[in-house]
Design a protein around this motif. Structure first.
Motif, PDB file in Angstrom:
ATOM      1  N   TYR A   1     -51.154  19.722 -32.797  1.00 42.76           N
ATOM      2  CA  TYR A   1     -52.112  18.830 -32.132  1.00 42.76           C
ATOM      3  C   TYR A   1     -52.536  17.634 -32.972  1.00 42.76           C
ATOM      4  N   GLY A   2     -51.977  17.507 -34.158  1.00 39.64           N
ATOM      5  CA  GLY A   2     -52.338  16.390 -35.026  1.00 39.64           C
ATOM      6  C   GLY A   2     -51.565  15.125 -34.670  1.00 39.64           C
ATOM      7  N   HIS A   3     -52.185  13.993 -34.998  1.00 42.82           N
ATOM      8  CA  HIS A   3     -51.573  12.694 -34.714  1.00 42.82           C
ATOM      9  C   HIS A   3     -51.751  11.799 -35.923  1.00 42.82           C
ATOM     10  N   GLY A   4     -50.662  11.396 -36.541  1.00 42.09           N
ATOM     11  CA  GLY A   4     -50.735  10.447 -37.647  1.00 42.09           C
ATOM     12  C   GLY A   4     -51.576  10.922 -38.814  1.00 42.09           C
ATOM     13  N   GLY A   5     -51.477  12.179 -39.184  1.00 43.99           N
ATOM     14  CA  GLY A   5     -52.239  12.702 -40.312  1.00 43.99           C
ATOM     15  C   GLY A   5     -53.637  13.150 -39.962  1.00 43.99           C
ATOM     16  N   GLU A   6     -54.038  12.995 -38.715  1.00 40.32           N
ATOM     17  CA  GLU A   6     -55.362  13.442 -38.277  1.00 40.32           C
ATOM     18  C   GLU A   6     -55.225  14.646 -37.371  1.00 40.32           C
ATOM     19  N   CYS A   7     -56.176  15.538 -37.479  1.00 38.79           N
ATOM     20  CA  CYS A   7     -56.202  16.707 -36.591  1.00 38.79           C
ATOM     21  C   CYS A   7     -57.659  16.907 -36.178  1.00 38.79           C
ATOM     22  N   ARG A   8     -57.941  16.562 -34.945  1.00 42.42           N
ATOM     23  CA  ARG A   8     -59.319  16.662 -34.457  1.00 42.42           C
ATOM     24  C   ARG A   8     -59.495  17.986 -33.712  1.00 42.42           C
ATOM     25  N   LEU A   9     -60.605  18.631 -33.959  1.00 44.16           N
ATOM     26  CA  LEU A   9     -60.924  19.900 -33.306  1.00 44.16           C
ATOM     27  C   LEU A   9     -60.969  19.743 -31.792  1.00 44.16           C
ATOM     28  N   ALA A  10     -61.398  18.599 -31.316  1.00 48.54           N
ATOM     29  CA  ALA A  10     -61.501  18.360 -29.875  1.00 48.54           C
ATOM     30  C   ALA A  10     -60.131  18.368 -29.189  1.00 48.54           C
ATOM     31  N   ASP A  11     -59.068  18.131 -29.949  1.00 43.50           N
ATOM     32  CA  ASP A  11     -57.723  18.116 -29.384  1.00 43.50           C
ATOM     33  C   ASP A  11     -57.113  19.517 -29.271  1.00 43.50           C
ATOM     34  N   ILE A  12     -57.734  20.498 -29.914  1.00 43.39           N
ATOM     35  CA  ILE A  12     -57.190  21.855 -29.944  1.00 43.39           C
ATOM     36  C   ILE A  12     -57.750  22.648 -28.758  1.00 43.39           C
ATOM     37  N   PRO A  13     -56.900  23.341 -28.002  1.00 42.55           N
ATOM     38  CA  PRO A  13     -57.367  24.123 -26.859  1.00 42.55           C
ATOM     39  C   PRO A  13     -58.356  25.225 -27.280  1.00 42.55           C
ATOM     40  N   ALA A  14     -59.250  25.550 -26.376  1.00 38.27           N
ATOM     41  CA  ALA A  14     -60.305  26.528 -26.663  1.00 38.27           C
ATOM     42  C   ALA A  14     -59.745  27.886 -27.095  1.00 38.27           C
ATOM     43  N   VAL A  15     -58.641  28.293 -26.506  1.00 37.59           N
ATOM     44  CA  VAL A  15     -58.028  29.586 -26.865  1.00 37.59           C
ATOM     45  C   VAL A  15     -57.617  29.583 -28.336  1.00 37.59           C
ATOM     46  N   GLU A  16     -57.042  28.470 -28.768  1.00 34.59           N
ATOM     47  CA  GLU A  16     -56.627  28.346 -30.166  1.00 34.59           C
ATOM     48  C   GLU A  16     -57.830  28.266 -31.103  1.00 34.59           C
ATOM     49  N   VAL A  17     -58.880  27.574 -30.673  1.00 37.02           N
ATOM     50  CA  VAL A  17     -60.100  27.486 -31.482  1.00 37.02           C
ATOM     51  C   VAL A  17     -60.715  28.872 -31.641  1.00 37.02           C
ATOM     52  N   ALA A  18     -60.715  29.657 -30.569  1.00 35.21           N
ATOM     53  CA  ALA A  18     -61.258  31.023 -30.629  1.00 35.21           C
ATOM     54  C   ALA A  18     -60.444  31.876 -31.599  1.00 35.21           C
ATOM     55  N   ARG A  19     -59.123  31.706 -31.566  1.00 34.44           N
ATOM     56  CA  ARG A  19     -58.263  32.452 -32.499  1.00 34.44           C
ATOM     57  C   ARG A  19     -58.574  32.047 -33.937  1.00 34.44           C
ATOM     58  N   GLY A  20     -58.765  30.758 -34.157  1.00 30.41           N
ATOM     59  CA  GLY A  20     -59.110  30.268 -35.495  1.00 30.41           C
ATOM     60  C   GLY A  20     -60.460  30.784 -35.959  1.00 30.41           C
ATOM     61  N   ALA A  21     -61.422  30.833 -35.035  1.00 30.93           N
ATOM     62  CA  ALA A  21     -62.757  31.349 -35.383  1.00 30.93           C
ATOM     63  C   ALA A  21     -62.666  32.817 -35.783  1.00 30.93           C
TER      64      ALA A  21
END
Length: 129
Positions: free
Chosen positions: A78-98
């Motif tokens: 989900y990163g773009h040009g060296g940036e990875c914003r939390l808002a770009d990551i789907p909620a399911v993936e954020v929950a897995r990361g949490a």
């Protein structure tokens, strides 16, 4: 432990802890027997604690690696040009990361608690057993 010695030790089950301590303390070589028992018990307790601590270190390392792998995966996906914003990551993936971060934090806390016990037992850092 020899088979005969093991059978003798099992026969101690018939007696209370106080009876056993009294018999040992009143025996001919009481100080030698007690010192040997105490040294062996302390050594085994230290070995058990060190094994638990080593296991906790390994678990903490695995949890950290899993969390870092998740972060790299999210940045790759989900990163773009060296940036990875939390808002770009789907909620399911954020929950897995949490969940991974929570497991990592729990592993860190367990390792730190065991580390303090090891330090206290070994008399490291100004504390003594």
């Amino acid at each position: 432990m020899k088979k005969d010695t093991k059978k003798l030790a099992q026969r101690l089950n018939r007696f209370s802890k106080d009876q056993i301590i009294r018999a040992i303390s009143e025996s001919y070589q009481a100080s030698y027997i007690l010192e040997s028992l105490i040294n062996d018990l302390e050594y085994r307790a230290q070995e058990d604690l060190l094994a638990k601590h080593s296991s906790a270190i390994d678990a903490e390392r695995r949890a950290a690696e899993a969390c870092m792998d998740w972060r790299r995966e999210m940045c790759d996906k989900y990163g773009h040009g060296g940036e990875c914003r939390l808002a770009d990551i789907p909620a399911v993936e954020v929950a897995r990361g949490a969940k991974l971060e929570k497991e990592w934090k729990a592993a860190q806390e367990k390792e730190r608690a065991l580390d303090k016990q090891v330090n206290k037992t070994l008399g490291i850092g100004g504390t003594s057993a």
